[in-house]
Design a protein around this motif. Structure first.
Motif, PDB file in Angstrom:
ATOM      1  N   GLY A   1       0.773  -1.229   0.000  1.00 50.02           N
ATOM      2  CA  GLY A   1       0.000   0.000   0.000  1.00 50.02           C
ATOM      3  C   GLY A   1       0.805   1.279   0.000  1.00 50.02           C
ATOM      4  N   VAL A   2       2.145   1.191  -0.122  1.00 56.14           N
ATOM      5  CA  VAL A   2       2.962   2.407  -0.027  1.00 56.14           C
ATOM      6  C   VAL A   2       4.188   2.370  -0.933  1.00 56.14           C
ATOM      7  CG1 VAL A   2       4.451   1.622   1.872  1.00 56.14           C
ATOM      8  CG2 VAL A   2       3.884   4.055   1.667  1.00 56.14           C
ATOM      9  N   CYS A   3       4.467   1.257  -1.588  1.00 53.36           N
ATOM     10  CA  CYS A   3       5.756   1.042  -2.256  1.00 53.36           C
ATOM     11  C   CYS A   3       6.117   2.140  -3.258  1.00 53.36           C
ATOM     12  CB  CYS A   3       5.764  -0.317  -2.963  1.00 53.36           C
ATOM     13  SG  CYS A   3       7.369  -0.756  -3.647  1.00 53.36           S
ATOM     14  N   ALA A   4       5.161   2.575  -4.075  1.00 52.95           N
ATOM     15  CA  ALA A   4       5.462   3.575  -5.104  1.00 52.95           C
ATOM     16  C   ALA A   4       5.806   4.937  -4.526  1.00 52.95           C
ATOM     17  CB  ALA A   4       4.291   3.696  -6.080  1.00 52.95           C
ATOM     18  N   ASN A   5       5.576   5.130  -3.232  1.00 52.19           N
ATOM     19  CA  ASN A   5       5.905   6.396  -2.568  1.00 52.19           C
ATOM     20  C   ASN A   5       7.293   6.378  -1.933  1.00 52.19           C
ATOM     21  OD1 ASN A   5       3.319   7.138  -3.213  1.00 52.19           O
ATOM     22  ND2 ASN A   5       2.520   7.029  -1.128  1.00 52.19           N
ATOM     23  N   LEU A   6       8.007   5.275  -2.077  1.00 50.08           N
ATOM     24  CA  LEU A   6       9.251   5.109  -1.324  1.00 50.08           C
ATOM     25  C   LEU A   6      10.497   5.176  -2.193  1.00 50.08           C
ATOM     26  CD1 LEU A   6       8.292   2.094   0.991  1.00 50.08           C
ATOM     27  CD2 LEU A   6       8.116   4.549   1.501  1.00 50.08           C
ATOM     28  N   ASN A   7      11.456   5.996  -1.765  1.00 48.80           N
ATOM     29  CA  ASN A   7      12.842   5.826  -2.201  1.00 48.80           C
ATOM     30  C   ASN A   7      13.413   4.743  -1.291  1.00 48.80           C
ATOM     31  OD1 ASN A   7      13.118   9.397  -2.454  1.00 48.80           O
ATOM     32  ND2 ASN A   7      12.820   7.983  -4.123  1.00 48.80           N
ATOM     33  N   THR A   8      13.564   3.534  -1.800  1.00 49.10           N
ATOM     34  CA  THR A   8      13.991   2.446  -0.925  1.00 49.10           C
ATOM     35  C   THR A   8      15.511   2.373  -0.833  1.00 49.10           C
ATOM     36  OG1 THR A   8      13.983   0.784  -2.681  1.00 49.10           O
ATOM     37  CG2 THR A   8      11.921   1.097  -1.473  1.00 49.10           C
ATOM     38  N   VAL A   9      15.968   1.995   0.328  1.00 46.79           N
ATOM     39  CA  VAL A   9      17.407   1.818   0.556  1.00 46.79           C
ATOM     40  C   VAL A   9      17.953   0.766  -0.396  1.00 46.79           C
ATOM     41  CG1 VAL A   9      19.173   1.154   2.231  1.00 46.79           C
ATOM     42  CG2 VAL A   9      17.175   2.462   2.985  1.00 46.79           C
ATOM     43  N   GLY A  10      17.197  -0.340  -0.541  1.00 46.39           N
ATOM     44  CA  GLY A  10      17.673  -1.431  -1.375  1.00 46.39           C
ATOM     45  C   GLY A  10      17.889  -1.011  -2.814  1.00 46.39           C
ATOM     46  N   LEU A  11      16.890  -0.406  -3.437  1.00 40.93           N
ATOM     47  CA  LEU A  11      17.000  -0.010  -4.846  1.00 40.93           C
ATOM     48  C   LEU A  11      18.125   0.987  -5.061  1.00 40.93           C
ATOM     49  CD1 LEU A  11      16.110   0.146  -7.767  1.00 40.93           C
ATOM     50  CD2 LEU A  11      14.313   1.752  -7.085  1.00 40.93           C
ATOM     51  N   ASN A  12      18.214   1.994  -4.206  1.00 44.12           N
ATOM     52  CA  ASN A  12      19.240   3.012  -4.410  1.00 44.12           C
ATOM     53  C   ASN A  12      20.646   2.476  -4.148  1.00 44.12           C
ATOM     54  OD1 ASN A  12      17.988   5.804  -5.127  1.00 44.12           O
ATOM     55  ND2 ASN A  12      16.568   4.827  -3.711  1.00 44.12           N
ATOM     56  N   SER A  13      20.756   1.476  -3.299  1.00 40.38           N
ATOM     57  CA  SER A  13      22.051   0.803  -3.120  1.00 40.38           C
ATOM     58  C   SER A  13      22.441   0.058  -4.402  1.00 40.38           C
ATOM     59  CB  SER A  13      21.977  -0.178  -1.949  1.00 40.38           C
ATOM     60  OG  SER A  13      21.711   0.489  -0.736  1.00 40.38           O
ATOM     61  N   LEU A  14      21.471  -0.598  -5.010  1.00 37.70           N
ATOM     62  CA  LEU A  14      21.752  -1.340  -6.242  1.00 37.70           C
ATOM     63  C   LEU A  14      22.137  -0.394  -7.374  1.00 37.70           C
ATOM     64  CD1 LEU A  14      18.876  -4.013  -6.201  1.00 37.70           C
ATOM     65  CD2 LEU A  14      21.186  -4.189  -5.273  1.00 37.70           C
ATOM     66  N   LEU A  15      21.491   0.759  -7.452  1.00 35.30           N
ATOM     67  CA  LEU A  15      21.826   1.715  -8.511  1.00 35.30           C
ATOM     68  C   LEU A  15      23.165   2.400  -8.244  1.00 35.30           C
ATOM     69  CD1 LEU A  15      18.297   3.175  -9.237  1.00 35.30           C
ATOM     70  CD2 LEU A  15      19.646   1.644 -10.676  1.00 35.30           C
ATOM     71  N   TYR A  16      23.508   2.595  -6.982  1.00 41.56           N
ATOM     72  CA  TYR A  16      24.856   3.064  -6.643  1.00 41.56           C
ATOM     73  C   TYR A  16      25.891   2.065  -7.159  1.00 41.56           C
ATOM     74  CZ  TYR A  16      28.947   4.275  -3.772  1.00 41.56           C
ATOM     75  OH  TYR A  16      30.226   4.613  -3.340  1.00 41.56           O
ATOM     76  N   LYS A  17      25.584   0.793  -6.990  1.00 42.05           N
ATOM     77  CA  LYS A  17      26.512  -0.225  -7.477  1.00 42.05           C
ATOM     78  C   LYS A  17      26.566  -0.238  -9.004  1.00 42.05           C
ATOM     79  CE  LYS A  17      28.312  -4.789  -6.496  1.00 42.05           C
ATOM     80  NZ  LYS A  17      28.519  -5.267  -7.863  1.00 42.05           N
ATOM     81  N   TYR A  18      25.447   0.019  -9.667  1.00 42.77           N
ATOM     82  CA  TYR A  18      25.493   0.176 -11.130  1.00 42.77           C
ATOM     83  C   TYR A  18      26.513   1.243 -11.502  1.00 42.77           C
ATOM     84  CZ  TYR A  18      21.727  -2.519 -13.388  1.00 42.77           C
ATOM     85  OH  TYR A  18      20.962  -3.514 -13.945  1.00 42.77           O
ATOM     86  N   GLU A  19      26.415   2.368 -10.828  1.00 38.77           N
ATOM     87  CA  GLU A  19      27.280   3.498 -11.172  1.00 38.77           C
ATOM     88  C   GLU A  19      28.745   3.176 -10.922  1.00 38.77           C
ATOM     89  OE1 GLU A  19      23.558   6.461 -10.109  1.00 38.77           O
ATOM     90  OE2 GLU A  19      25.080   5.989  -8.593  1.00 38.77           O
ATOM     91  N   THR A  20      29.051   2.522  -9.814  1.00 39.45           N
ATOM     92  CA  THR A  20      30.454   2.177  -9.528  1.00 39.45           C
ATOM     93  C   THR A  20      30.923   1.001 -10.389  1.00 39.45           C
ATOM     94  OG1 THR A  20      29.735   0.821  -7.638  1.00 39.45           O
ATOM     95  CG2 THR A  20      30.391   3.098  -7.188  1.00 39.45           C
ATOM     96  N   ASP A  21      30.029   0.057 -10.701  1.00 39.23           N
ATOM     97  CA  ASP A  21      30.396  -1.057 -11.588  1.00 39.23           C
ATOM     98  C   ASP A  21      30.715  -0.557 -12.988  1.00 39.23           C
ATOM     99  OD1 ASP A  21      30.021  -2.956  -9.619  1.00 39.23           O
ATOM    100  OD2 ASP A  21      28.059  -3.611 -10.328  1.00 39.23           O
TER     101      ASP A  21
END
Length: 646
Positions: free
Chosen positions: A393-413
């Motif tokens: 009931g709230v997921c689309a409203n969240l900047n999640t720690v998990g997703l942004n960690s994965l995208l940080y890794k995209y950038e460093t990879d």
């Protein structure tokens, strides 16, 4: 003449009788079916075609091998091993006594490497089509295959197969795939095609590994974790074609799909493509620069067109969210899955539950509040955590720690690969990239995560609700992804370690969350990604994350706890390796939502479960020999490790 015929027929009859007598007199150790039936009759007292600790047989069976040597097999573990070997070994093959007495860790690891990966491998072509098109969630007899608009080679090939596969229907997708189109074909579900090679001018679908059990499709983040296990087991070939299939999906469907089923066309999954390419590069010395280049281009395309598209998955905070586009109820769920929620809306519209579902499904009745709920639900499914009270009931409203960690890794990879493989110069469609550009993106993301997500008082990262502009103080395994991605300072890593052991470490591993069940409603459904359940990807990421920051001893404890849970359940329950565990009670008997895929089989599990297999192989590769020896003895982890951190 009649006499001659009579003698001939009589002679044949005698021969048949003699052969039958010889078969009856055949020693039982040469007839595995006979031995199997005898063993089951004696030891499988609950009739489930397995020998487990719950069976009440004598737990001892005299067995004579192919060479006539007698053995006394005792105990649940060895008896179930005998059962498994009898089920898979032909009469002309000798039962290997060493496989029956094999150490548990060796047996589980061997079966994963030599049997399970092969059984989980699929292809979409003539050879693999019938298996792949199966869908236990579909009630139609039609086997429907959707082909991307621009894949003319696939369209031509599969149309030639329609005469051979009478139930096959080939459908060409439109060039633009909209949520409206996907909603329209929800009543016509089918598989989405994947990549192929032309070998000697013959169409060959590229292989892929499925999760297991009822699944015959390629899932997004499952594929990354499976590939970790494949690389450990010397199957870089499979890990590489998994990446190729990721690239195909981005090219033709616009994203790496939740899975390659038609009803997943509007959803992606947690992003692990850059990690897969980097893992292949680091663990396969034979990988070519050309292969890395082709896949790195698609990694960058996915990053820019899927994740960094403003207003969809990129929010005004500069951080990202999951956003599953689509219309109405997710069609892949079992009947009744949403009844708990839908009853509220049926009462609101003064309709029976069934009447409301029918009207809403057909869009004869539109409820914007419910539409919003399903946007959150599809986004939660896109996150891979389907389902969790943390996201419901709230997921689309969240900047999640998990997703942004994965995208940080995209950038460093991406920065790492550009620097180390392409000498700091990489071009995509005329645009030149240097590693510094990507490191700057990563630094900016880390800065915003620390501003919005880091809670100094609690010593934790939390998901950030950008609508109400507040952190969501729920402790979940994804809060610790910054350890894996390398975002944390040393001080942050230290306090995260303390919080991890205090809140999530259980007897059998790391739980998905703390207990966040709605205590005020006894009818509230238990969510499978929440406490007390533990999942392989969380374990694998946090093991590596802790080791990145030098916490090897703590990582080994967590590895041991998880592998002990897997090993204990496999030893006691006929080799069972499911998709998840209750890590509080350290059992595979999990009944939340969808049950536990991988627990239903006869005699021997054919494939375990993809990322569970991978977690076992990774864990064993990181565990020191003394702990491996204790694991084979099934020594309780609480007897080995102190609870000072718990």
């Amino acid at each position: 003449m009649n006499t001659i015929k009579f003698k001939y027929i009589l002679g044949l009859f005698v021969i048949v009788i003699l052969v039958a007598c010889q078969q009856e007199q055949k020693p039982e150790y040469l007839n595995h079916a006979f031995l199997l039936e005898k063993l089951i009759k004696q030891e499988d007292t609950d009739g489930d075609k397995k020998i487990t600790i719950e069976d009440k047989g004598p737990k001892r069976f005299e067995f004579v091998n192919q060479k006539g040597v007698s053995f006394l097999i005792e105990g649940t573990y060895q008896l179930s091993n005998l059962l498994q070997e009898l089920a898979i070994t032909g009469d002309d093959e000798s039962i290997d006594i060493d496989k029956i007495t094999e150490k548990p860790t060796d047996r589980i690891s061997r079966l994963i490497k030599t049997r399970f990966w092969n059984n989980l491998t699929r292809s979409i072509d003539k050879q693999g089509l019938a298996k792949v098109l199966e869908d236990t969630k579909s009630t139609t007899d039609t086997l429907r295959l959707y082909i991307p608009h621009r894949d003319t080679a696939a369209a031509k090939y599969f149309n030639t197969l329609t005469t051979e596969f009478s139930k096959l229907e080939v459908v060409i997708l439109p060039e633009e795939i909209t949520p409206e189109y996907v909603n329209k074909i929800n009543q016509k579900p089918g598989i989405l095609n994947l990549a192929h090679d032309a070998i000697d001018k013959e169409y060959k679908g590229k292989l892929f590994v499925v999760p297991g059990g009822r699944f015959n499709e390629m899932y997004g983040w499952d594929s990354y974790f499976e590939s970790i296990g494949l690389l450990i087991d010397g199957r870089a070939d499979l890990a590489m074609v998994m990446a190729d299939n990721f690239a195909y999906q981005i090219k033709h469907y616009g994203k790496i799909l939740n899975a390659n089923r038609s009803y997943y066309l509007t959803r992606t999954q947690p992003p692990f493509f850059s990690s897969l390419v980097k893992e292949v590069y680091l663990n396969n010395p034979k990988v070519s620069k050309e292969w890395i280049a082709e896949n790195l281009k698609m990694v960058i395309q996915e990053y820019e067109t899927v994740w960094m598209k403003k207003g969809i998955r990129l929010t005004n905070t500069g951080l990202n969210r999951f956003y599953g586009e689509g219309i109405g109820m997710p069609p892949e769920t079992e009947e009744g899955h949403f009844d708990f929620e839908l009853k509220k809306y049926a009462e609101k519209h003064q309709l029976s539950l069934e009447e409301f579902k029918e009207k809403y499904r057909n869009r004869d009745l539109i409820d914007t509040e419910l539409d919003s709920y399903f946007t959150h639900d599809r986004s939660m499914r896109e996150s891979g955590h389907d389902t969790s009270n943390r996201l419901d009931g709230v997921c689309a409203n969240l900047n999640t720690v998990g997703l942004n960690s994965l995208l940080y890794k995209y950038e460093t990879d991406i920065a790492y690969l550009i620097k180390n493989v392409f000498d700091n110069a990489f071009e995509v469609n005329g645009t030149k990239y240097e590693s510094a550009i990507w490191l700057l993106k990563a630094e900016e993301r880390k800065k915003m995560m620390n501003v919005l997500m880091w809670n100094e008082e609690k010593g934790s990262f939390y998901d950030y609700d950008f609508i109400i502009q507040k952190q969501v103080p729920v402790v979940s395994a994804t809060n610790f992804y910054p350890l894996w991605a390398g975002i944390c300072s040393k001080k942050q890593a230290s306090v995260l370690l303390e919080g991890l052991f205090e809140n999530l470490v259980q007897k059998g591993g790391i739980s998905g969350t703390t207990d966040i069940t709605d205590k005020n409603d006894p009818n509230a459904p238990q969510r499978q990604w929440d406490y007390p359940n533990g999942w392989a990807p969380h374990q694998m990421l946090l093991w590596k994350g802790l080791m990145t920051y030098g916490y090897d001893n703590e990582a080994q404890e967590l590895i041991y706890r998880w592998l002990w849970t897997i090993t204990k359940n496999a030893v006691n329950y006929n080799g069972t390796i499911p998709e998840k565990y209750d890590v509080v009670d350290a059992t595979h008997k999990v009944y939340a939502e969808y049950g536990n895929v991988g627990t239903e089989f006869d005699y021997i599990t054919p494939s375990g479960f993809g990322w569970m297999n991978a977690s076992y192989q990774l864990g064993l590769s990181l565990l020191p020999i003394d702990l491996k020896n204790k694991l084979d003895q099934l020594i309780d982890p609480d007897e080995i490790f102190t609870k000072t951190n718990m």
